[in-house]
Design an enzyme around this catalytic site. Sequence first.
Site, short mmCIF file in Angstrom:
data_model
loop_
_atom_site.label_atom_id
_atom_site.label_comp_id
_atom_site.label_asym_id
_atom_site.label_seq_id
_atom_site.Cartn_x
_atom_site.Cartn_y
_atom_site.Cartn_z
N ARG A 39 84.25 -6.51 102.22
CA ARG A 39 85.52 -7.00 102.49
C ARG A 39 86.37 -5.63 102.82
NH1 ARG A 39 87.67 -11.48 99.40
NH2 ARG A 39 85.90 -12.47 98.27
N THR A 40 87.37 -5.75 103.96
CA THR A 40 87.69 -4.44 104.24
C THR A 40 88.77 -3.99 103.13
OG1 THR A 40 87.63 -5.30 106.60
CG2 THR A 40 88.97 -3.68 106.27
N MET A 41 88.72 -2.95 102.83
CA MET A 41 89.42 -2.58 101.61
C MET A 41 90.37 -1.50 102.12
SD MET A 41 89.48 -4.26 98.76
CE MET A 41 88.33 -5.67 99.04
N ASN A 143 89.88 -10.88 103.68
CA ASN A 143 88.80 -10.02 104.58
C ASN A 143 89.52 -9.70 106.07
OD1 ASN A 143 86.77 -8.52 105.47
ND2 ASN A 143 85.48 -10.32 105.55
N PRO A 144 90.57 -9.21 106.04
CA PRO A 144 91.39 -8.81 107.17
C PRO A 144 90.51 -7.87 108.25
CG PRO A 144 92.37 -7.56 105.78
CD PRO A 144 91.28 -8.32 104.76
#
Lengths: 257, 356
Positions: A39-41, A143-144
Amino acid sequence: MEAPMELLRQSINPSFTMNAPDIMPLPSFPAFATDFKSRTMNPITTGTSVVALKFDGGVMMAADTLGSYGSLARFPNIERLLRVNDSTIIGASGDYADYQYLRDIIEQKVIDEACQDDGFGIKPKNLHCWLTRVMYNRRSKFNPLWNIYVVAGLQDGVPYLGYVDKIGTSFEAPQVVSGLGGYLALPLLRDAVEKKPKMNQQEARAAIGDAMRLLFYRDCQAFHKYHLGVITKDGAKIEGPFEVDVNWDLGYHIHGY
Amino acid sequence: LAVLTTSTLPRWGGEILSDHLKTEARAARHLDLVHPNAHLESKGYPVPKATKTGTTICGTVFKDGVILGADSRATSDNIVAEKECQKIYYLVPNITCGAGTAADMEKVAELISSQLELHRLNTGRSVPVVAACRMIKQRLFNYQGYIGAALIVGGVDSTGPHLFEIHPHGSSQTGMFCTMGSGSLACMSVLESRWKENMNLDEAKQMVRDAIKAGITNDLGSGSNVDMCVITKDKVDFIRPYEVVCAKGVSFLKKNSLTVTPSWIPTEVIPSAEQKELDALVSKCQRNEEASRKLCRDLKKYCDTMSSLGKAEVAMTGDLSSSSMCQNDPQLCHLVEGYHALAQQVGQPRCCRAEP
């Protein structure tokens, strides 16, 4: 993906091990992260603001050529503007990797459209709408794609300019700026358009140049080189890189604190 | 909620320092309120949070001096607390300061103003701008940023025009132009693109007005009017308001010139020929209506009087017929009775309904 332990167990056929004494137990792996879902953090390599405005007869967009790696100016020569087709250009700010991923998909879309060979291509409004749905969908899955896209083009001869956020916020406006430029460059562009509502291409270039210079002065992650995307009825073209002309003469006047 | 404060000592300064009291107490810090604050906190009265107000202030140096500009909106969370608040404070005859983000700026300005006046009386000279800057800086640093005053100090002294921006923690910067507040970025965009050396007064005023206007229109925390203060060697020109940017009913987008103040009276609507005809017809109708109403009233009155006359006739003839004069004269009696019958007949109300 599950832990390696489980994978190992599954790879061994149970018929071999059934009823056998446990003379050689499976090795134990050191404990480590089992959550392999990516996931894009936070964004890693980022681009800063994209500025765009509509003028009389088209749209103009500019983005500088810097990919920042946190506070390091790591990649000084990246291109953040994408010429989709003759009537659309998109500019990306935020995570560069996410933009590259989407760029591949969009380029494939263009190829597919060309293969259909029906005289239709992707129009800016279409692309904007599609982008919005993609971004919102990804955000809803936590998860943008950590980007802000600025979509510019000519929609049936009428200039079109749209904005899409990583959380799916999207709107259309006569001037669109992403990121910190919203605080710095947007007032300047709005003022320029207010003074002269029907700008020609030269004036638009000057206004954008002004905005890029201001951003270089006041945004820590901006750069002095930028690409310029121009869409008119004659087509879409990405020019540059241009260099911002800076004036540091002010320093001679500053004494003391 | 009883809050222990003096007019100048902030609550919060003591609260944070109490933790470091044993290790970092220095003589210059004001520590009187440490224990009372800590006591109150332990009893359940937490430290109040300083409310931030949005603002746009800017200052610039031009050929003859300094111009300070400010908006005039004071906000309390999301409500506009005051539409015409004054953010430019007067310190000494040659120096003023633009206040930034907090209400205790006023107290700081008053204090520094009195200290500067004492300085002026002590030295017998006009106060240099650096003196104001230094005093404010030292005071703010003492309170470690808990006095939330971010300000721009500008003035002209014997060494020329000066401009300083001072942040709440006590750092200062000099410069040819500076902006502060929530609208500072929008304001800076105008100043950065248009500032040049040795501007004349009108150019500089226009630039400051445009800069504050950019802050007002692009920032939600700033609004209302543009106030301006021009300081030159000879005088201080405090123009308040310089321009009303967002007046009700007037779109500022259409006004370009420097000195226009929008009027509150709506412009006269000049009626066209048809409008005039319509007006004439309407007035005629109205007159007719008046006349007919009057006529109805008169008719009603006439009917009433007629009916009362009839009644009176009946009564009169009745009395006459029963009087002694009639009894004696049969001819007169016959006449009177005839009259009485006739009067009774006529006296019936028939056509006296007045329909308005």
